[in-house]
Design a protein around this motif. Structure first.
Motif, PDB file in Angstrom:
ATOM      1  N   TRP A   1       0.842  -1.204   0.000  1.00  0.00           N
ATOM      2  CA  TRP A   1       0.000   0.000   0.000  1.00  0.00           C
ATOM      3  C   TRP A   1       0.875   1.252   0.000  1.00  0.00           C
ATOM      4  CZ3 TRP A   1      -3.172   1.528   4.961  1.00  0.00           C
ATOM      5  CH2 TRP A   1      -3.853   2.739   4.739  1.00  0.00           C
TER       6      TRP A   1
ATOM      7  N   ASN B   1       2.726   1.589  -3.439  1.00  0.00           N
ATOM      8  CA  ASN B   1       1.816   2.033  -4.501  1.00  0.00           C
ATOM      9  C   ASN B   1       1.426   3.499  -4.322  1.00  0.00           C
ATOM     10  OD1 ASN B   1       1.825  -0.471  -5.734  1.00  0.00           O
ATOM     11  ND2 ASN B   1       0.035  -1.210  -4.615  1.00  0.00           N
ATOM     12  N   THR B   2       1.219   3.916  -3.083  1.00  0.00           N
ATOM     13  CA  THR B   2       0.903   5.321  -2.812  1.00  0.00           C
ATOM     14  C   THR B   2       2.064   6.216  -3.239  1.00  0.00           C
ATOM     15  OG1 THR B   2      -0.537   4.737  -0.951  1.00  0.00           O
ATOM     16  CG2 THR B   2       0.324   6.989  -1.003  1.00  0.00           C
TER      17      THR B   2
ATOM     18  N   HIS C   1       1.477   8.832  -6.305  1.00  0.00           N
ATOM     19  CA  HIS C   1       1.138  10.170  -5.811  1.00  0.00           C
ATOM     20  C   HIS C   1       2.311  11.008  -5.309  1.00  0.00           C
ATOM     21  CE1 HIS C   1      -3.081   8.909  -5.980  1.00  0.00           C
ATOM     22  NE2 HIS C   1      -2.706   7.804  -5.363  1.00  0.00           N
TER      23      HIS C   1
ATOM     24  N   GLU D   1      -5.267   5.117  -0.866  1.00  0.00           N
ATOM     25  CA  GLU D   1      -4.041   5.747  -1.357  1.00  0.00           C
ATOM     26  C   GLU D   1      -4.121   7.267  -1.303  1.00  0.00           C
ATOM     27  OE1 GLU D   1      -2.525   4.505  -5.116  1.00  0.00           O
ATOM     28  OE2 GLU D   1      -2.618   2.363  -4.633  1.00  0.00           O
TER      29      GLU D   1
ATOM     30  N   SER E   1      -1.624   9.507   0.871  1.00  0.00           N
ATOM     31  CA  SER E   1      -0.741  10.473   0.203  1.00  0.00           C
ATOM     32  C   SER E   1      -0.998  11.894   0.703  1.00  0.00           C
ATOM     33  CB  SER E   1      -0.924  10.412  -1.321  1.00  0.00           C
ATOM     34  OG  SER E   1      -2.230  10.808  -1.698  1.00  0.00           O
TER      35      SER E   1
END
Length: 380
Positions: free
Chosen positions: A216, A219-220, A224, A332, A336
């Motif tokens: 997680w 990917n964030t 972002h 996300e 972010s």
């Protein structure tokens, strides 16, 4: 003096291991004589022996999903006989007044306490939701085999009483305590870890497993935050035994997305003070509810702002917009946004860090933790 047999599931130095070590370090040895059973040798074993606590290695009889095959049942029975005989020998030498099972994972304590009619305390450090069969079995075992149940958070308690409401009368909620260690003379810099002094280091400390939110966070970052050049991510922890593939997946993602210079992974270390020195933001993005969230408390004591998942015991430690931010699991955008606010505002990081340390010193002291458990041991 009361003789107490503590039975614990591992010999590492993660959450429940640390809390057991902390309690036994500060227990009044004039009132209590502890003996500890662990399933194997390891760093916890070494630390307990340093403080002159007797440690015995024996099977602790764990309940697991695949145990109900003929072969595994046979092995379980073999371990059962071995452990019962071993404790009987110990019991003749040191008459135990209390059996203390530290974590749900160990069944040996409930079996021996019932067999020899000894009072049994079960300290619950887990929120188990699935597999459903296991999640439903444990509250029944607690109801039948525990004289007192200690839960490390209200979230842990609520997970149990929603299945068996009658458990509420047996449960005492005692939040974990955090030890204030003497300041180290060793000063660590970001350059010591391969970062630049101008980098903002976002640190995730914890076992590398599917529950801790490593993917997680990656990917964030990719989707972002990667455009901010001085952002670096630091993972500290080792994979759960049998889940080494998860570490391989994370390493593959880092390589595939050309993040080798921006995301670093360090294996588990027992002394986290160097890590906190170079950390700007602590993140605990657990995808499933933590029963407590010891890393969040440790980060706050180190005056670090915390971004954590808004569920489980973390909500009882982190105060939203006061000591950090609570964000919805797997969101996300929410993660972010929270990180960006802290990345772009050093004064906010300092403010949240100071607020966090004050909260730990007020609410999560070793003295409170030890005294509350001691009260139970005195009165059971």
């Amino acid at each position: 003096m009361k003789n107490i047999l503590f039975i614990h599931q591992s010999s590492e130095l993660y959450g429940s291991d640390k809390t057991l070590l902390l309690f036994l370090t500060h227990i009044d040895r004039k009132l209590f004589n502890p003996t500890v059973i662990l399933p194997c040798n390891g760093p916890l074993c070494s630390e307990l022996e340093k403080i002159d606590i007797k440690v015995v290695i024996a099977p602790v009889l764990k309940l697991y999903r695949n145990m109900f095959s003929f072969k595994n049942i046979f092995l379980f029975y073999k371990d059962y006989k071995k452990s019962i005989n071993l404790i009987d020998t110990l019991h003749k030498q040191t008459k135990f007044h209390i059996i203390y099972s530290n974590t749900l994972a160990v069944l040996l304590g409930m079996i021996y306490a019932r067999k020899r009619k000894i009072k049994h305390i079960w300290h619950v450090h887990e929120i188990i939701v699935h597999p459903k069969l296991i999640a439903d079995i444990f509250p029944k075992l607690l109801y039948r085999f525990a004289d007192v149940i200690i839960c490390n958070s209200n979230a842990t308690k609520n997970n149990l009483i929603q299945r068996i409401p009658e458990l509420a009368s047996k449960i005492k909620v005692i939040h974990n305590g955090i030890e204030i260690k003497a300041a180290t003379n060793s000063i660590q810099t970001k350059e010591d870890f391969g970062f630049s002094s101008s980098d903002i280091v976002i640190t995730l400390i914890g076992r590398i497993s599917r529950l801790k939110g490593h993917k997680w966070l990656i990917n964030t970052f990719l989707n972002h935050l990667s455009h901010i050049e001085n952002i670096k991510i630091l993972f500290v922890g080792s994979p759960v035994k049998g889940q080494e593939y998860y570490l391989e997946e994370i390493e593959s993602s880092i390589s595939k997305n050309a993040l080798v210079e921006r995301v670093k992974i360090l294996p588990f270390i027992s002394d986290l003070s160097p890590i906190w020195q170079i950390t700007d933001i602590a993140v605990i993005p657990s995808t499933e509810a933590e029963s407590f969230g010891l890393v969040a408390a440790e980060a706050m004591l180190a005056e670090k702002p915390v971004v954590a998942s808004n569920h489980g015991g973390l909500t009882e430690i982190v105060v939203h917009d006061i000591t950090g931010f609570l964000i919805e699991p797997s969101d996300e955008i929410g993660l972010s946004n929270a990180l960006f606010k802290l990345i772009s505002d050093n004064d906010l990081r300092v403010k949240f860090g100071k607020n966090g340390k004050s909260r730990i010193l007020d609410e999560f002291t070793v003295e409170k933790y030890v005294s509350k458990i001691t009260e139970i041991l005195n009165h059971i």
